[in-house]
Design an enzyme around this catalytic site. Structure first.
Site, short mmCIF file in Angstrom:
data_model
loop_
_atom_site.label_atom_id
_atom_site.label_comp_id
_atom_site.label_asym_id
_atom_site.label_seq_id
_atom_site.Cartn_x
_atom_site.Cartn_y
_atom_site.Cartn_z
CG HIS A 11 -1.95 1.07 1.24
ND1 HIS A 11 -3.30 0.81 1.40
CD2 HIS A 11 -1.85 2.40 1.11
CE1 HIS A 11 -3.97 1.95 1.37
NE2 HIS A 11 -3.10 2.94 1.20
CG HIS A 13 -1.63 6.39 -2.35
ND1 HIS A 13 -2.89 6.35 -2.92
CD2 HIS A 13 -1.77 5.90 -1.09
CE1 HIS A 13 -3.76 5.88 -2.03
NE2 HIS A 13 -3.10 5.59 -0.91
CG HIS A 189 -7.80 3.96 0.65
ND1 HIS A 189 -7.35 3.41 -0.52
CD2 HIS A 189 -6.73 4.60 1.21
CE1 HIS A 189 -6.07 3.71 -0.67
NE2 HIS A 189 -5.66 4.42 0.36
CD GLU A 192 -6.89 6.93 5.55
OE1 GLU A 192 -7.59 6.93 4.52
OE2 GLU A 192 -5.72 7.34 5.56
CG ASP A 270 -1.35 5.80 3.06
OD1 ASP A 270 -1.74 5.47 1.93
OD2 ASP A 270 -2.08 6.37 3.88
CG ASP A 271 0.07 8.97 0.64
OD1 ASP A 271 -0.05 8.89 -0.59
OD2 ASP A 271 -0.84 8.63 1.44
N1 ADE Z 1 -4.71 9.03 -1.26
C1 ADE Z 1 -3.43 9.08 -0.89
N2 ADE Z 1 -3.30 8.73 0.41
C2 ADE Z 1 -4.53 8.45 0.88
C3 ADE Z 1 -5.05 8.03 2.12
N3 ADE Z 1 -4.27 7.81 3.19
N4 ADE Z 1 -6.38 7.86 2.23
C4 ADE Z 1 -7.17 8.06 1.17
N5 ADE Z 1 -6.73 8.46 -0.02
C5 ADE Z 1 -5.43 8.64 -0.18
ZN ZN Z 2 -3.66 4.89 0.94
#
Ligand code: ADE
Ligand code: ZN
Length: 322
Positions: A11, A13, A189, A192, A270-271
């Site tokens: 996971h 992006h 997703h 969250e 994630d990011d």
């Molecule tokens: N797009 C990028 N990161 C995200 C996240 N944590 N939740 C939802 N959409 C996303």
């Molecule tokens: Zn994500």
């Protein structure tokens, strides 16, 4: 210390993995003012909507096939450097369309980055096409259609990201039907930004083999049991959850409780630069903040490979590398 452990990430992006220094040099190349979103080497945002806005702005400085090849190769090389053998990148053809590059060239650039990284490090990677809730249900169906028809062996999954508060899962059911019929792996997703209901909706409507985050399932004990019974894998991103204030601190993060309850979990970033983290740090957090030993961490890595959206021969080969 987790540097000796093999790693897997399900996971992440792609644009969310963009190193700030690369984003800055891209912005200069195209003469784009990014100073409201990137300052002193740090991405600037303050809550979930402003994070999504920052993400979309950062994406705009990656404009050509080669830009995307470079971004992909850069991230995968970093992963390979810390012992990662497999990565699934969440990609959004809509981002390619929005900058006028087009979905095909966007995916071609990413594919080239994967080939270069594999040639130099051996890292295996696949792509999960995502729809973005905040671009609207029509665009999510478009993304599913694109993934279904792409006939690209690197595209093996479909996801739904963006603002979880926009619509209910049922509004996106058609997109998941299209992706399922095309034989793509499904993840979404949920749990969250929204609570347990969003995870229940997902199980009722989509029945994916994996859920992105899903951690707020902890608010409903029956739901936790349902996840464990169904064997649904949660792609847990602890650093992201703390940065986005889904939980106030690592002590209250439910990763350990979920694992103890028999829910299958894996760790991802994630990011990463948006959340001041990296896959390396997530593995270190598993050891230091959650107290998992090497055996338990390896178990989560193995779960990642068992749940990976790859053909069985590749899965066997990767499991052999653990
Ligand atoms: N797009 C990028 N990161 C995200 C996240 N944590 N939740 C939802 N959409 C996303
Ligand atoms: Zn994500």
């Amino acid at each position: 210390m987790t540097s000796h452990l093999k790693k897997v990430e399900l996971h992440c992006h792609l644009e969310g993995a963009a190193p700030p220094a690369l984003t800055l040099s891209q912005a200069r190349k195209y003469n784009i003012d990014i100073s409201d979103y990137l300052r002193n080497g740090v991405y600037v945002w303050h809550d979930f909507p402003s994070f999504l806005e920052c993400y979309d702005k950062v994406s705009e400085v990656y404009q050509t096939e080669e830009d995307y090849a470079l971004l992909t190769e850069t991230y995968l090389a970093e992963l390979a450097g810390i012992g990662t053998i497999y990565s699934e990148l969440i990609v959004s053809p809509d981002h390619g369309k929005r900058i006028g590059l087009g979905a095909d060239a966007y995916i071609a650039g990413v594919g080239e980055g994967i080939r270069r990284a594999k040639a130099s490090s051996g890292i295996e990677a696949r792509l999960i096409v995502t729809g973005e809730r905040h671009f609207g249900p029509e665009s999510v169906i478009g993304a599913a259609d694109y993934a279904a028809k792409a006939n690209n062996p690197l595209i093996t999954g479909f996801n739904l990201a963006g603002d979880e508060r926009m619509g209910r899962v049922i509004d996106y059911a058609l997109a998941f039907d299209i992706a399922r019929d095309a034989g793509l792996g499904l993840t979404i997703h949920a749990g969250e930004v929204c609570g347990a209901f969003s995870v229940s909706d997902t199980l009722d409507v989509v029945r994916p083999s994996r859920i992105g985050h899903g951690v707020r399932a902890i608010e409903d004990a029956d739901l936790v049991k349902r996840l464990a019974d169904m064997g649904t894998v949660l792609e847990v991103c602890p650093g992201s959850n703390i940065a986005l204030k889904v939980f106030p601190d690592f002590e209250s993060h439910p990763l350990r409780k979920l694992k103890q309850a028999g829910v299958k979990v894996t760790i991802s970033s994630d990011d990463p630069p948006f959340f001041h983290t990296s896959l390396k740090r997530e593995y270190e957090l598993a050891a230091n903040a959650f107290g998992f030993g090497d055996t338990e961490i390896d178990e989560m890595t193995r779960t990642g490979l068992e749940a990976a959206f790859v053909d069985e021969a590749t899965r066997r080969e990767l499991l052999g590398r653990l």
